[in-house]
Each structure stands twice: as structure tokens, then as C-alpha cells.
Scaffold this active site. Structure first.
Site, PDB file in Angstrom:
ATOM      1  N   ILE A 161       0.840  -1.204   0.000  1.00 20.64           N
ATOM      2  CA  ILE A 161       0.000   0.000   0.000  1.00 20.64           C
ATOM      3  C   ILE A 161       0.874   1.253   0.000  1.00 20.64           C
ATOM      4  O   ILE A 161       0.607   2.217  -0.737  1.00 20.64           O
ATOM      5  CB  ILE A 161      -1.000  -0.024   1.184  1.00 20.64           C
ATOM      6  N   ASP A 180      11.285   2.084   6.539  1.00 26.14           N
ATOM      7  CA  ASP A 180      10.812   0.715   6.751  1.00 26.14           C
ATOM      8  C   ASP A 180      11.975  -0.052   7.344  1.00 26.14           C
ATOM      9  O   ASP A 180      13.076   0.493   7.451  1.00 26.14           O
ATOM     10  CB  ASP A 180      10.335   0.095   5.418  1.00 26.14           C
ATOM     11  N   THR A 239      -4.312   5.454   7.277  1.00 20.27           N
ATOM     12  CA  THR A 239      -5.290   4.493   6.748  1.00 20.27           C
ATOM     13  C   THR A 239      -4.896   3.081   7.172  1.00 20.27           C
ATOM     14  O   THR A 239      -5.416   2.108   6.616  1.00 20.27           O
ATOM     15  CB  THR A 239      -5.354   4.539   5.206  1.00 20.27           C
ATOM     16  N   ALA A 240      -3.968   2.966   8.132  1.00 23.09           N
ATOM     17  CA  ALA A 240      -3.455   1.641   8.491  1.00 23.09           C
ATOM     18  C   ALA A 240      -4.224   1.077   9.692  1.00 23.09           C
ATOM     19  O   ALA A 240      -5.179   0.306   9.511  1.00 23.09           O
ATOM     20  CB  ALA A 240      -1.960   1.728   8.760  1.00 23.09           C
ATOM     21  N   ARG A 241      -3.842   1.465  10.883  1.00 22.23           N
ATOM     22  CA  ARG A 241      -4.558   1.066  12.094  1.00 22.23           C
ATOM     23  C   ARG A 241      -4.481   2.217  13.096  1.00 22.23           C
ATOM     24  O   ARG A 241      -3.433   2.844  13.247  1.00 22.23           O
ATOM     25  CB  ARG A 241      -3.941  -0.192  12.724  1.00 22.23           C
ATOM     26  N   ASP A 265      -8.672   7.411   8.670  1.00 29.56           N
ATOM     27  CA  ASP A 265      -9.682   6.425   8.267  1.00 29.56           C
ATOM     28  C   ASP A 265      -9.824   5.325   9.318  1.00 29.56           C
ATOM     29  O   ASP A 265     -10.704   4.478   9.210  1.00 29.56           O
ATOM     30  CB  ASP A 265      -9.271   5.804   6.920  1.00 29.56           C
ATOM     31  N   GLU A 270     -11.883   1.640  17.443  1.00 28.42           N
ATOM     32  CA  GLU A 270     -13.030   1.935  16.579  1.00 28.42           C
ATOM     33  C   GLU A 270     -14.103   0.847  16.718  1.00 28.42           C
ATOM     34  O   GLU A 270     -13.770  -0.293  16.996  1.00 28.42           O
ATOM     35  CB  GLU A 270     -12.571   2.063  15.112  1.00 28.42           C
ATOM     36  N   HIS A 288     -13.364   3.999   8.471  1.00 28.13           N
ATOM     37  CA  HIS A 288     -12.613   2.823   7.983  1.00 28.13           C
ATOM     38  C   HIS A 288     -13.161   2.326   6.631  1.00 28.13           C
ATOM     39  O   HIS A 288     -13.643   1.203   6.522  1.00 28.13           O
ATOM     40  CB  HIS A 288     -12.655   1.691   9.030  1.00 28.13           C
ATOM     41  N   ILE A 289     -13.051   3.198   5.627  1.00 29.93           N
ATOM     42  CA  ILE A 289     -13.587   2.851   4.297  1.00 29.93           C
ATOM     43  C   ILE A 289     -12.486   2.523   3.289  1.00 29.93           C
ATOM     44  O   ILE A 289     -12.747   2.422   2.095  1.00 29.93           O
ATOM     45  CB  ILE A 289     -14.460   3.991   3.725  1.00 29.93           C
ATOM     46  N   GLY A 290     -11.241   2.349   3.769  1.00 32.79           N
ATOM     47  CA  GLY A 290     -10.115   2.149   2.845  1.00 32.79           C
ATOM     48  C   GLY A 290     -10.379   1.115   1.759  1.00 32.79           C
ATOM     49  O   GLY A 290     -10.093   1.336   0.586  1.00 32.79           O
ATOM     50  N   SER A 291     -10.914  -0.030   2.140  1.00 28.20           N
ATOM     51  CA  SER A 291     -11.118  -1.101   1.149  1.00 28.20           C
ATOM     52  C   SER A 291     -12.559  -1.156   0.649  1.00 28.20           C
ATOM     53  O   SER A 291     -12.938  -2.102  -0.044  1.00 28.20           O
ATOM     54  CB  SER A 291     -10.739  -2.451   1.770  1.00 28.20           C
TER      55      SER A 291
HETATM   56  C1  DGY Z   1      -7.835  -4.697   6.260  1.00 30.57           C
HETATM   57  O1  DGY Z   1      -8.135  -5.520   5.384  1.00 30.57           O
HETATM   58  O2  DGY Z   1      -7.027  -4.938   7.148  1.00 30.57           O
HETATM   59  C2  DGY Z   1      -8.478  -3.370   6.158  1.00 30.57           C
HETATM   60  O3  DGY Z   1      -8.229  -2.575   7.241  1.00 30.57           O
HETATM   61  C3  DGY Z   1      -9.963  -3.492   5.898  1.00 30.57           C
HETATM   62  O4  DGY Z   1     -10.263  -2.353   5.133  1.00 30.57           O
END
Ligand code: DGY
Length: 322
Positions: A161, A180, A239-241, A265, A270, A288-291
């Protein structure tokens, strides 16, 4: 003839096409109402099942895993992240754990870009102004945001990502820095500047976007001290955690103006979130709409099923994490 297809316990309602394939190939125990199951009831609900297909909303800690019936051979999570599963406890019981990488890379990177842009351009306060009837006239000095073009983007976690965000950000003429555990191959870095220590990268980040998994090492990574290393007026996106961020420190930095804006996100604990975020005009907050695209959620389901198919056919699952 007895139905000998494996029994798969599914914790959440899944996209229609995924449930159709589940019902075709397995004796699927579905969650038609999409109620959230109490973690304490999960092990009991899995009685008689050969596999469980959970989501990030289910906490499969050591206690839950200890209580799973001996029949369970696999935990195939409908997610790329697996911080909700005690993988060591599963391995100790000989349970295979799989996830759904790759298929959500594009959708999640898109949301990271959306948040970078939305936070930088004050999308929340601009829209609020308009909807509240407070927009009286275009103004040369009104609603001024920060331009992405030519700025430096720091990426913490240059996995799939992170790299996809870098590709998108290059389209905005951003200079990419990343940190990283190891540098990525030159063809993936495409000129991005590697920093072995995140602390060395942070002073170069006009924008910072987080793309590491949540582990004991990354929990509260973005704390007050590291925020202090960012340039004044930087923009942070996650957008990770949620657990990667120290909420109190981030809220304080957004309140004092140390940080110009944030786009989030994901949230620690949450769907509950630190109420301090809700009062911030300079934060763009997504649930949490990333995916969350039709294509991606179907692909996540099919990937989870590919993993289960392999386990029950005696093959190595394509996305085994343990
Ligand atoms: C995942 O797959 O870990 C994502 O956070 C869900 O969108």
C-alpha cells in the site's frame, strides 16, 4: 448422500457474490443480520465448524482461540491486517491463518490520497461552510489550504500500500521519502529516499502517511515526541490502524497548530473514537472505508475463499500468514 463439504462459520454478512460462492462450495453458517458477535461467544458459535472466516471487527485473542473446537483447521480473515488474531495462539493449536493482501492495495491507496488532499485543502470545513449556509462569496483569502505539488511525502511502511501511495503521489509531483525495516528494491523505490530510522525521515515530511501493520513495535508510533520532529504545519494521514497513533498527542498537535491537518480512516478502539477528534475543524474523519469498494470487497471475499479452498484441498494456501 451425506453433505461432506466443510463447515465454514462466517462472522459478518459478506458481499452477495462471496456468500453465493460460500454456499456453493461449503456448508456455510452465515450472519444474515450482520449483528456484531460478542467475542466471548465466538468459540461457542464455531462448534461444529471446520474453519472460521472472521473480519477485523472480531477479536480472536488467545482465549477465543483456546476455546475453538478441535475441528477448526483454518482462520481465513476477510482483511489484510491480522492484528485482531492471536496468530501465535493459532499456530500453537495447528490452525492455519490466512489473509487477503494485494486485492485491497489500490482502494486503500486511493483513500490515503483522498485524505491527503481532503486534509490539505480543508475539505471538511469547506463543505461544512457551504452546507451551513455560511458561504457568502468567493474570497481571495477564503478557505486557503496547502498544495501537494512539489511537497515532500513521508511514507512509514513501504509495503504494497505504501508503494501504491508513492506511485499516486508522484502524479502530484511530490518528492517521496520512506522508512521501513529495510530499503525496497530500486525499481520499487523509483527514486524515493530511504531512511532506516523513522526519526531521520520525519523532519523531511511536509506530509506523513502511515502504512505499517499494527504490532507491539508500531503501537503508538506517532507519539508527541515524533510529532515534534515533523515540520510545523505538516499533514498526517492514517489508513493503516488507529493504534499506530497516540490520539492525545495528535489531537494536541492539531489543536495547537503544530500540525496543519490530519486525515484519518482508522481509530484506536473503533468504532469508538477519541471525542477530541470530533471537535477538530482541521481533521477529515472516515469510518474505515479504505477497502470499501464493490470490486475490492468482492475480491477480498474471493481471496479468503481461495485460501480456504487450498486448505481443504490439502494445498498450501496462497496467503498464509502462519
Ligand atoms: C484490512 O483488510 O485490514 C483493512 O483494514 C480493511 O479495510
Amino acid at each position: 448422500m451425506p453433505d461432506e463439504r466443510p463447515v465454514v462459520f462466517v462472522t459478518r454478512r459478506l458481499p452477495e457474490a462471496v456468500e453465493a460462492r460460500l454456499m456453493r462450495d461449503y456448508r456455510a453458517v452465515l450472519n444474515r443480520t450482520d449483528q456484531l458477535y460478542d467475542p466471548a461467544s465466538l468459540a461457542e458459535r464455531c462448534q461444529g465448524a471446520d474453519a472460521v472466516l472472521p473480519c477485523p471487527t472480531d477479536r480472536l485473542d488467545a482465549g477465543v482461540i483456546a476455546g475453538l473446537p478441535a475441528t477448526i483447521r483454518a482462520i481465513a480473515t476477510f482483511s489484510v491486517g491480522y492484528d485482531h488474531i492471536d496468530v501465535a495462539a493459532a499456530v500453537a493449536r495447528g490452525i492455519v491463518v490466512t489473509n487477503t493482501p494485494d486485492v485491497l492495495t489500490a482502494a486503500t491507496a486511493d483513500v490515503a490520497m483522498l485524505l491527503l488532499l481532503a486534509a490539505a485543502r480543508g475539505a471538511y470545513s469547506a463543505e461544512r461552510l457551504l452546507r451551513s449556509g455560511g458561504w457568502t462569496a468567493w474570497a481571495p483569502t477564503g478557505q486557503l489550504g496547502i498544495q501537494l505539488t512539489g511537497k515532500r511525502l513521508g511514507i512509514f511502511g513501504m509495503g504494497r500500500i505504501g508503494r501504491a501511495v508513492a506511485r499516486r503521489a508522484r502524479g502530484f509531483d511530490m518528492a517521496i521519502h520512506y522508512s521501513d525495516v529495510a530499503p525496497v528494491p530500486p525499481e520499487d523505490a523509483a527514486g524515493a529516499v530511504y531512511h532506516a530510522r523513522a526519526e531521520d525521515m520525519l523532519p523531511h515530511c511536509d506530509f506523513l502517511t502511515l502504512h505499517c501493520p499494527l504490532t507491539p513495535q508500531t503501537r503508538r508510533f506517532l507519539d508527541g515526541e515524533r510529532i515534534g520532529l515533523l515540520p510545523d504545519g505538516a499533514v498526517v494521514v492514517n489508513t493503516a490502524r488507529g493504534g499506530i497513533v497516540d490520539d492525545e498527542a495528535l489531537i494536541a498537535a492539531l489543536t495547537t497548530g503544530k500540525l496543519a491537518a490530519a486525515g484519518l480512516d482508522v481509530f484506536d478502539g473503533e468504532p469508538k473514537l477519541n471525542p477530541g477528534y470530533l471537535a477538530l475543524e482541521n481533521a477529515v474523519l472516515f469510518p474505515h472505508i479504505g477497502s470499501a469498494t464493490v470490486e475490492t470487497r468482492n475480491a477480498m471475499g474471493f481471496t479468503a475463499l481461495d485460501n480456504l479452498d487450498a486448505v481443504f484441498a490439502g494445498r498450501e494456501p496462497p496467503n498464509r500468514v502462519a
